[in-house]
Design a protein around this motif. Structure first.
Motif, PDB file in Angstrom:
ATOM      1  N   UNK A 104       0.927  -1.178  -0.117  1.00 21.69           N
ATOM      2  CA  UNK A 104      -0.125  -0.008  -0.120  1.00 21.69           C
ATOM      3  C   UNK A 104       0.883   1.181   0.071  1.00 21.69           C
ATOM      4  N   UNK A 105       0.277   2.442  -0.308  1.00 18.67           N
ATOM      5  CA  UNK A 105       1.034   3.829  -0.365  1.00 18.67           C
ATOM      6  C   UNK A 105      -0.006   4.696   0.152  1.00 18.67           C
ATOM      7  N   UNK A 106       0.486   5.548   0.893  1.00 21.81           N
ATOM      8  CA  UNK A 106      -0.009   6.526   1.854  1.00 21.81           C
ATOM      9  C   UNK A 106      -0.219   7.748   1.098  1.00 21.81           C
ATOM     10  N   UNK A 107      -1.092   8.397   0.962  1.00 20.72           N
ATOM     11  CA  UNK A 107      -1.235   9.724  -0.010  1.00 20.72           C
ATOM     12  C   UNK A 107      -2.071  10.968   1.030  1.00 20.72           C
ATOM     13  N   UNK A 108      -1.796  12.006   0.738  1.00 25.45           N
ATOM     14  CA  UNK A 108      -2.660  12.862   1.609  1.00 25.45           C
ATOM     15  C   UNK A 108      -3.948  13.032   0.795  1.00 25.45           C
ATOM     16  N   UNK A 109      -5.192  13.134   1.750  1.00 25.34           N
ATOM     17  CA  UNK A 109      -6.268  13.538   1.144  1.00 25.34           C
ATOM     18  C   UNK A 109      -6.451  14.842   0.715  1.00 25.34           C
ATOM     19  N   UNK A 110      -6.598  15.196  -0.609  1.00 20.60           N
ATOM     20  CA  UNK A 110      -6.774  16.561  -1.145  1.00 20.60           C
ATOM     21  C   UNK A 110      -7.869  17.393  -0.763  1.00 20.60           C
ATOM     22  N   UNK A 111      -9.057  16.614  -0.553  1.00 15.73           N
ATOM     23  CA  UNK A 111     -10.010  17.452   0.088  1.00 15.73           C
ATOM     24  C   UNK A 111     -10.028  17.917   1.350  1.00 15.73           C
ATOM     25  N   UNK A 112      -9.337  17.073   2.240  1.00  9.40           N
ATOM     26  CA  UNK A 112      -8.928  17.576   3.624  1.00  9.40           C
ATOM     27  C   UNK A 112      -7.555  17.101   4.091  1.00  9.40           C
ATOM     28  N   UNK A 113      -6.673  18.214   4.130  1.00  9.48           N
ATOM     29  CA  UNK A 113      -5.342  18.130   4.138  1.00  9.48           C
ATOM     30  C   UNK A 113      -4.922  17.419   5.554  1.00  9.48           C
ATOM     31  N   UNK A 167      -6.093  14.658   6.703  1.00  8.29           N
ATOM     32  CA  UNK A 167      -6.385  13.323   6.480  1.00  8.29           C
ATOM     33  C   UNK A 167      -5.516  12.643   5.554  1.00  8.29           C
ATOM     34  N   UNK A 168      -5.257  11.494   5.732  1.00  9.55           N
ATOM     35  CA  UNK A 168      -4.463  10.593   4.652  1.00  9.55           C
ATOM     36  C   UNK A 168      -5.268   9.484   4.102  1.00  9.55           C
ATOM     37  N   UNK A 169      -4.865   8.955   2.771  1.00 14.79           N
ATOM     38  CA  UNK A 169      -5.586   8.209   2.216  1.00 14.79           C
ATOM     39  C   UNK A 169      -4.745   6.801   2.033  1.00 14.79           C
ATOM     40  N   UNK A 170      -5.067   5.369   2.248  1.00 12.76           N
ATOM     41  CA  UNK A 170      -3.970   4.282   2.075  1.00 12.76           C
ATOM     42  C   UNK A 170      -4.655   3.608   0.800  1.00 12.76           C
ATOM     43  N   UNK A 171      -4.013   3.558   0.018  1.00 16.05           N
ATOM     44  CA  UNK A 171      -4.154   3.057  -1.452  1.00 16.05           C
ATOM     45  C   UNK A 171      -3.454   1.802  -1.949  1.00 16.05           C
ATOM     46  N   UNK A 172      -4.307   0.658  -2.113  1.00 18.09           N
ATOM     47  CA  UNK A 172      -3.375  -0.655  -2.382  1.00 18.09           C
ATOM     48  C   UNK A 172      -2.810  -0.583  -3.712  1.00 18.09           C
ATOM     49  N   UNK A 173      -1.669  -1.054  -3.825  1.00 16.21           N
ATOM     50  CA  UNK A 173      -1.015  -0.950  -5.004  1.00 16.21           C
ATOM     51  C   UNK A 173      -0.758  -2.311  -5.529  1.00 16.21           C
ATOM     52  N   UNK A 174      -2.018  -2.908  -5.829  1.00 17.23           N
ATOM     53  CA  UNK A 174      -2.098  -4.395  -6.431  1.00 17.23           C
ATOM     54  C   UNK A 174      -3.645  -4.902  -6.118  1.00 17.23           C
ATOM     55  N   UNK A 175      -3.559  -6.349  -6.650  1.00 17.32           N
ATOM     56  CA  UNK A 175      -4.915  -6.915  -6.120  1.00 17.32           C
ATOM     57  C   UNK A 175      -4.258  -8.109  -5.185  1.00 17.32           C
TER      58      UNK A 175
END
Length: 132
Positions: free
Chosen positions: A58-67, A69-77
């Motif tokens: 997974x990768x952690x990215x900042x949430x652009x709608x609310x600075x 918070x962060x978003x965890x995005x999976x990098x695969x299935x």
């Protein structure tokens, strides 16, 4: 073992090594025809793979709608499957046609060789004559 003359000849012919070898050559020639014919028939092959990833990166990215918070995005299935099926058909090949004819000629030669071997065997049998 008591045998008549005809039964003795049949027994000797069925146990002669040269005749047995000629019969095996004929059988091999018949199988060679099938082998050559099969190379021109449609060929189907397939493979399948299944992959399971126990821990998906997974990768952690900042949430652009609310600075804040962060978003965890999976990098695969976690599970993936792939299939591959291949069908091939020989449309025209001069080599195939020549090979098929050659294998049939080989079978004919083997059949003639078997007949010749049996004839030689029969001709070598001693001539039995009775005189009274």
């Amino acid at each position: 073992m008591v045998l008549s003359l005809n039964k003795a000849i049949e027994y000797a012919e069925s146990n002669n090594l040269q005749i047995k070898n000629s019969e095996l050559d004929l059988l091999i020639a018949k199988k060679k025809i099938w082998e050559t014919t099969a190379s021109g028939l449609p060929q189907i092959s397939g493979t399948g793979t299944y992959l399971h990833t126990f821990s998906v990166p997974t990768a952690v990215f900042p949430d652009f709608s609310d600075p804040t918070k962060t978003q965890v995005i999976p990098l695969g299935v976690a599970n993936s499957t792939s299939w591959n099926i291949t069908v091939t058909q020989l449309v025209f090949s001069g080599e195939y046609i020549v090979g098929l004819r050659a294998s049939k000629v080989y079978k004919e030669l083997s059949a003639r060789n078997l007949a010749k071997t049996k004839q030689i065997f029969v001709n070598r049998l001693p001539l039995v004559t009775f005189s009274f």
